[in-house]
Scaffold this motif. Structure first.
Motif, PDB file in Angstrom:
ATOM      1  N   ASN B  48     150.834  67.803  85.885  1.00 51.13           N
ATOM      2  CA  ASN B  48     150.289  66.796  84.985  1.00 51.13           C
ATOM      3  C   ASN B  48     150.278  65.417  85.627  1.00 51.13           C
ATOM      4  O   ASN B  48     149.332  64.652  85.461  1.00 51.13           O
ATOM      5  CB  ASN B  48     151.111  66.743  83.693  1.00 51.13           C
ATOM      6  CG  ASN B  48     150.394  67.434  82.574  1.00 51.13           C
ATOM      7  OD1 ASN B  48     149.353  66.953  82.115  1.00 51.13           O
ATOM      8  ND2 ASN B  48     150.910  68.564  82.141  1.00 51.13           N
ATOM      9  N   LEU B  51     147.483  65.526  88.522  1.00 47.56           N
ATOM     10  CA  LEU B  51     146.099  65.594  88.041  1.00 47.56           C
ATOM     11  C   LEU B  51     145.661  64.271  87.407  1.00 47.56           C
ATOM     12  O   LEU B  51     144.484  63.949  87.388  1.00 47.56           O
ATOM     13  CB  LEU B  51     145.946  66.716  87.010  1.00 47.56           C
ATOM     14  CG  LEU B  51     146.014  68.142  87.556  1.00 47.56           C
ATOM     15  CD1 LEU B  51     146.102  69.150  86.415  1.00 47.56           C
ATOM     16  CD2 LEU B  51     144.804  68.449  88.435  1.00 47.56           C
ATOM     17  N   ARG B  52     146.636  63.529  86.895  1.00 45.56           N
ATOM     18  CA  ARG B  52     146.305  62.262  86.235  1.00 45.56           C
ATOM     19  C   ARG B  52     146.342  61.077  87.194  1.00 45.56           C
ATOM     20  O   ARG B  52     146.258  59.936  86.758  1.00 45.56           O
ATOM     21  CB  ARG B  52     147.285  62.025  85.071  1.00 45.56           C
ATOM     22  CG  ARG B  52     147.070  62.998  83.925  1.00 45.56           C
ATOM     23  CD  ARG B  52     148.247  62.964  82.959  1.00 45.56           C
ATOM     24  NE  ARG B  52     148.217  64.101  82.066  1.00 45.56           N
ATOM     25  CZ  ARG B  52     147.577  64.119  80.892  1.00 45.56           C
ATOM     26  NH1 ARG B  52     146.934  63.064  80.481  1.00 45.56           N
ATOM     27  NH2 ARG B  52     147.598  65.209  80.155  1.00 45.56           N
ATOM     28  N   ASP B  53     146.490  61.354  88.489  1.00 48.23           N
ATOM     29  CA  ASP B  53     146.574  60.262  89.460  1.00 48.23           C
ATOM     30  C   ASP B  53     145.543  60.471  90.579  1.00 48.23           C
ATOM     31  O   ASP B  53     145.889  60.795  91.709  1.00 48.23           O
ATOM     32  CB  ASP B  53     148.008  60.221  90.027  1.00 48.23           C
ATOM     33  CG  ASP B  53     148.208  59.068  90.986  1.00 48.23           C
ATOM     34  OD1 ASP B  53     147.245  58.303  91.236  1.00 48.23           O
ATOM     35  OD2 ASP B  53     149.334  58.936  91.503  1.00 48.23           O
ATOM     36  N   PRO B  54     144.255  60.275  90.254  1.00 50.17           N
ATOM     37  CA  PRO B  54     143.203  60.565  91.235  1.00 50.17           C
ATOM     38  C   PRO B  54     143.199  59.606  92.420  1.00 50.17           C
ATOM     39  O   PRO B  54     142.562  59.883  93.425  1.00 50.17           O
ATOM     40  CB  PRO B  54     141.910  60.422  90.420  1.00 50.17           C
ATOM     41  CG  PRO B  54     142.261  59.495  89.305  1.00 50.17           C
ATOM     42  CD  PRO B  54     143.702  59.780  88.983  1.00 50.17           C
ATOM     43  N   THR B 107     133.338  58.869  87.399  1.00 45.22           N
ATOM     44  CA  THR B 107     133.351  58.407  86.016  1.00 45.22           C
ATOM     45  C   THR B 107     131.928  58.161  85.516  1.00 45.22           C
ATOM     46  O   THR B 107     131.583  58.496  84.386  1.00 45.22           O
ATOM     47  CB  THR B 107     134.164  57.100  85.917  1.00 45.22           C
ATOM     48  OG1 THR B 107     135.318  57.223  86.752  1.00 45.22           O
ATOM     49  CG2 THR B 107     134.580  56.804  84.498  1.00 45.22           C
ATOM     50  N   ARG B 110     130.103  61.507  85.090  1.00 45.26           N
ATOM     51  CA  ARG B 110     130.698  62.281  83.997  1.00 45.26           C
ATOM     52  C   ARG B 110     130.273  61.724  82.641  1.00 45.26           C
ATOM     53  O   ARG B 110     130.026  62.479  81.705  1.00 45.26           O
ATOM     54  CB  ARG B 110     132.222  62.255  84.161  1.00 45.26           C
ATOM     55  CG  ARG B 110     132.895  62.948  83.029  1.00 45.26           C
ATOM     56  CD  ARG B 110     133.890  63.956  83.449  1.00 45.26           C
ATOM     57  NE  ARG B 110     134.354  64.605  82.240  1.00 45.26           N
ATOM     58  CZ  ARG B 110     135.175  65.620  82.191  1.00 45.26           C
ATOM     59  NH1 ARG B 110     135.628  66.141  83.292  1.00 45.26           N
ATOM     60  NH2 ARG B 110     135.524  66.161  81.054  1.00 45.26           N
ATOM     61  N   SER B 111     130.191  60.392  82.551  1.00 49.58           N
ATOM     62  CA  SER B 111     129.836  59.817  81.255  1.00 49.58           C
ATOM     63  C   SER B 111     128.434  60.248  80.829  1.00 49.58           C
ATOM     64  O   SER B 111     128.116  60.267  79.645  1.00 49.58           O
ATOM     65  CB  SER B 111     129.969  58.298  81.280  1.00 49.58           C
ATOM     66  OG  SER B 111     128.959  57.767  82.106  1.00 49.58           O
ATOM     67  N   ARG B 361     148.244  74.974  72.469  1.00 50.93           N
ATOM     68  CA  ARG B 361     147.108  74.174  72.961  1.00 50.93           C
ATOM     69  C   ARG B 361     147.487  73.283  74.137  1.00 50.93           C
ATOM     70  O   ARG B 361     146.652  72.558  74.657  1.00 50.93           O
ATOM     71  CB  ARG B 361     146.554  73.295  71.833  1.00 50.93           C
ATOM     72  CG  ARG B 361     146.035  74.113  70.655  1.00 50.93           C
ATOM     73  CD  ARG B 361     145.908  73.267  69.387  1.00 50.93           C
ATOM     74  NE  ARG B 361     144.827  72.312  69.468  1.00 50.93           N
ATOM     75  CZ  ARG B 361     144.945  71.003  69.235  1.00 50.93           C
ATOM     76  NH1 ARG B 361     146.115  70.484  68.953  1.00 50.93           N
ATOM     77  NH2 ARG B 361     143.908  70.211  69.312  1.00 50.93           N
ATOM     78  N   GLY B 369     143.525  65.060  82.776  1.00 48.91           N
ATOM     79  CA  GLY B 369     143.085  63.820  83.411  1.00 48.91           C
ATOM     80  C   GLY B 369     141.590  63.783  83.666  1.00 48.91           C
ATOM     81  O   GLY B 369     140.817  64.450  82.979  1.00 48.91           O
ATOM     82  N   PRO B 370     141.175  63.011  84.677  1.00 49.87           N
ATOM     83  CA  PRO B 370     139.746  62.723  84.854  1.00 49.87           C
ATOM     84  C   PRO B 370     138.860  63.962  85.032  1.00 49.87           C
ATOM     85  O   PRO B 370     137.710  63.949  84.616  1.00 49.87           O
ATOM     86  CB  PRO B 370     139.689  61.850  86.104  1.00 49.87           C
ATOM     87  CG  PRO B 370     141.058  61.806  86.673  1.00 49.87           C
ATOM     88  CD  PRO B 370     142.020  62.267  85.633  1.00 49.87           C
ATOM     89  N   HIS B 371     139.390  65.022  85.637  1.00 54.16           N
ATOM     90  CA  HIS B 371     138.545  66.208  85.867  1.00 54.16           C
ATOM     91  C   HIS B 371     138.719  67.275  84.786  1.00 54.16           C
ATOM     92  O   HIS B 371     138.205  68.386  84.942  1.00 54.16           O
ATOM     93  CB  HIS B 371     138.829  66.813  87.245  1.00 54.16           C
ATOM     94  CG  HIS B 371     138.403  65.931  88.376  1.00 54.16           C
ATOM     95  ND1 HIS B 371     137.104  65.896  88.829  1.00 54.16           N
ATOM     96  CD2 HIS B 371     139.082  65.020  89.101  1.00 54.16           C
ATOM     97  CE1 HIS B 371     137.013  65.013  89.814  1.00 54.16           C
ATOM     98  NE2 HIS B 371     138.212  64.462  89.989  1.00 54.16           N
ATOM     99  N   TYR B 372     139.421  66.947  83.711  1.00 56.61           N
ATOM    100  CA  TYR B 372     139.608  67.921  82.625  1.00 56.61           C
ATOM    101  C   TYR B 372     138.273  68.603  82.340  1.00 56.61           C
ATOM    102  O   TYR B 372     137.221  67.956  82.246  1.00 56.61           O
ATOM    103  CB  TYR B 372     140.108  67.220  81.353  1.00 56.61           C
ATOM    104  CG  TYR B 372     140.370  68.200  80.218  1.00 56.61           C
ATOM    105  CD1 TYR B 372     141.602  68.824  80.092  1.00 56.61           C
ATOM    106  CD2 TYR B 372     139.368  68.526  79.304  1.00 56.61           C
ATOM    107  CE1 TYR B 372     141.828  69.741  79.074  1.00 56.61           C
ATOM    108  CE2 TYR B 372     139.591  69.445  78.292  1.00 56.61           C
ATOM    109  CZ  TYR B 372     140.826  70.050  78.183  1.00 56.61           C
ATOM    110  OH  TYR B 372     141.051  70.970  77.187  1.00 56.61           O
ATOM    111  N   SER B 376     134.814  72.577  78.305  1.00 56.72           N
ATOM    112  CA  SER B 376     135.838  73.249  77.496  1.00 56.72           C
ATOM    113  C   SER B 376     135.364  73.538  76.067  1.00 56.72           C
ATOM    114  O   SER B 376     135.684  74.590  75.518  1.00 56.72           O
ATOM    115  CB  SER B 376     137.132  72.436  77.486  1.00 56.72           C
ATOM    116  OG  SER B 376     136.884  71.138  76.993  1.00 56.72           O
TER     117      SER B 376
END
Ligand code: HEM
Ligand code: SF4
Lengths: 68, 427
Positions: B48, B51-54, B107, B110-111, B361, B369-372, B376
């Motif tokens: 975690n 993954l949250r520290d790109p 980013t 992705r947006s 869940r 993080g950013p690539h979640y 999904s």
């Protein structure tokens, strides 16, 4: 308008605060923390994009000007 | 317990059942140098963090794609052999958009895609997905038996993705053929002939998508390609002035290809492994059949217990001390989603399949993080419908005797049952 996040639905993916750090901040336990202010008309497109970024649909805009 | 360095995680047997190795990894060395310059991250807490520290752990320059080479492990993300490059060069050029992108460009891309795949948007596909799924069930229901992978779990996402992309009916067979052949590169080890064939299919598919993009530029369409054609990418920021430009065709092809590849195989693996777990836990299958409201949590538990994506990579951008281990800049850092999802410090009785666990869940099977996982919501929707329709139409689902060996593809990255032969009765 204010941004509201339903923390019961939120699964802390972090999408919201990565995509829009000026509207949502990352909390200590990776939970999202919404900026404590009104969203201006000019920020509306960003707010819509924020809503679309949440994979579980936990974010919405509330019309109420004051959140009690 | 066997010590960590006695395991052979890249061997065929190691891949067939990675869980004892994962368990040793979590307890002995949650950050483990498995080969020189290759670090495995296996605990829930550390994956975690990473993954949250790109900025420390980046996906670009091929980092995300672990070049799995069988027994010898992970090769540097080298370029494809020349003959493959030549074939691929006849298709649209490659671009870093989502999976292999890093902020800030990631980013921006992705947006543009997020909204097309948000839960609200994908929910509109429900009736169409139900129709597709029912048609597939029609194809085998009268025979009382099915090989679930090739007759169902593979075809559900393939057809659904083709619909969200607006592939017309008359092109479905070509599209299906290219998709199946081109995603073979993910399945594990390919012979030279197979690799060339996959490259040819990939080129044909790329050119086909490019043609779909061009036609969507002429006639607006209500689908993901239509959305991307109409989208505007943030190009430059000059003080308060922002300028935008439309996406070019290779960028759209890159995004669409990733939706297709990432969306097709993962859901396939999920449906088949989940069915096997349900058969092995008849009381849970019964509970779900009696209450379809339990299907969403069943899907989450399936992703946790047998994570379709087991591993993807990052590069360390600087020297970093992580989980008590010094990781030098440039090292490959391997995110073991499937290992973190069985971390006992997070999930009680983590080895057990239990759709009723209270934190069902909170798995990292879709990343964090950013690539979640951007798909999904669609993955959750199509898996739910796939089981709802199946459970509505067939029952007494059981293993076909003598036909199953329960082997998985030889891949370090994906957890994929090769086949699942079932028998059943019509409801
Ligand atoms: C059960 C099914 C699925 C699983 C387990 C899964 C898993 C994942 C994981 C673990 C990641 C994170 C990658 C990383 O950390 O670098 C990811 C990203 C991604 N997934 Fe999925 N996925 C699934 C279904 C889908 C579907 C249906 C689609 C498309 C419609 C899709 C498209 C993508 C894309 C494009 C990315 C890259 C996103 C980015 O880098 O920003 N996936 N997925
Ligand atoms: S994007 Fe949605 S699920 Fe993810 S942290 Fe934000 S609110 Fe929670």
């Amino acid at each position: 308008m204010r941004i509201k996040i339903n923390l019961k639905t939120c699964i802390k993916t972090g999408q919201c605060y990565y995509m829009h750090p000026d509207l949502v901040e990352r909390g200590q336990d990776d939970s999202p923390i919404v900026v404590d202010r009104e969203i201006t008309e000019g920020e509306r497109p960003d707010a819509d994009s924020l809503i679309g970024s949440c994979p579980v649909g936990a974010i919405r805009l509330s019309r109420k000007t004051q959140s009690g | 317990m066997t010590s960590l360095d006695e395991f052979r995680p890249f061997s065929e047997e190691g891949i067939e059942c990675p869980y004892p190795f994962y368990e040793a990894l979590r307890s002995d060395a949650p950050v483990y140098e498995a080969a020189p310059g290759v670090f495995f991250v296996g605990s829930y807490e550390l994956i975690n963090k990473a993954l949250r520290d790109p900025h420390t752990f980046k996906s670009g320059e091929g980092a995300a794609f672990l070049n799995f080479q069988g027994e010898s492990g992970l090769a540097a993300p080298t370029k494809n052999p020349k003959e493959i490059q030549e074939i691929l060069s006849q298709g649209p050029p490659d671009r870093d958009t989502l999976l292999s992108g890093d902020p800030p460009a990631h980013t921006r891309f992705r947006s543009l895609v997020n909204r097309s795949l948000s839960p609200g948007r994908v929910a509109r596909w429900t009736p169409v997905i139900e129709e597709v799924v029912d048609e597939l069930i029609d194809g085998f229901i009268d025979t009382g038996e099915v090989e679930l992978v090739s007759q169902y779990s593979m075809l559900v996402p393939l057809t659904v993705v083709s619909l969200t992309l607006g592939v017309p009916k008359e092109d479905r067979d070509r599209y299906k053929d290219w998709s199946i052949r081109s995603v073979k590169t993910l399945a594990g080890q390919l012979t030279r002939e197979e690799a060339l064939d996959a490259a040819r299919a990939s080129t044909d598919l790329g050119n086909y998508i490019a043609a779909r993009v061009e036609s969507a530029r002429k006639d607006p369409q209500e689908n993901v390609i239509g959305d991307l054609v109409g989208a505007h990418l943030l190009d430059a920021t000059d003080g308060d002035e922002k300028s935008y430009r439309p996406l070019d065709t290779p960028e759209i092809v890159s995004i669409v290809r990733q939706l297709l590849v990432a969306g097709q195989e993962t859901v396939n693996y999920l449906i088949s492994s989940l069915m096997l777990m349900l058969i092995r836990h008849p009381e849970q299958m019964e509970a779900v059949r009696n209450d379809f409201g339990l299907i969403p949590q069943m899907v989450e538990e399936g992703i946790r217990a047998e994570s379709p994506i087991q591993a993807l990579g990052r590069f360390a951008t600087k020297d970093v001390e992580f989980g008590g281990v010094m990781i030098p800049a440039g090292s490959r850092v391997v995110m073991l989603y499937g290992c973190a999802n069985r971390d006992e410090t997070k999930f009680d009785q983590a080895e057990d399949f239990d759709i009723f666990r209270d934190n069902v869940r909170e798995h990292v099977g879709f990343g964090a993080g950013p690539h979640y996982c951007i798909g999904s919501a669609l993955a959750r929707l199509e898996s739910r419908i796939a089981f709802e329709r199946l459970f509505s139409r067939i029952h007494n689902i059981r293993l076909a005797e003598g036909k199953n060996d329960f082997r998985h593809n030889y891949s370090f990255i994906f957890r994929a049952l090769k086949e699942l032969h079932l028998e059943f009765d019509k409801v």
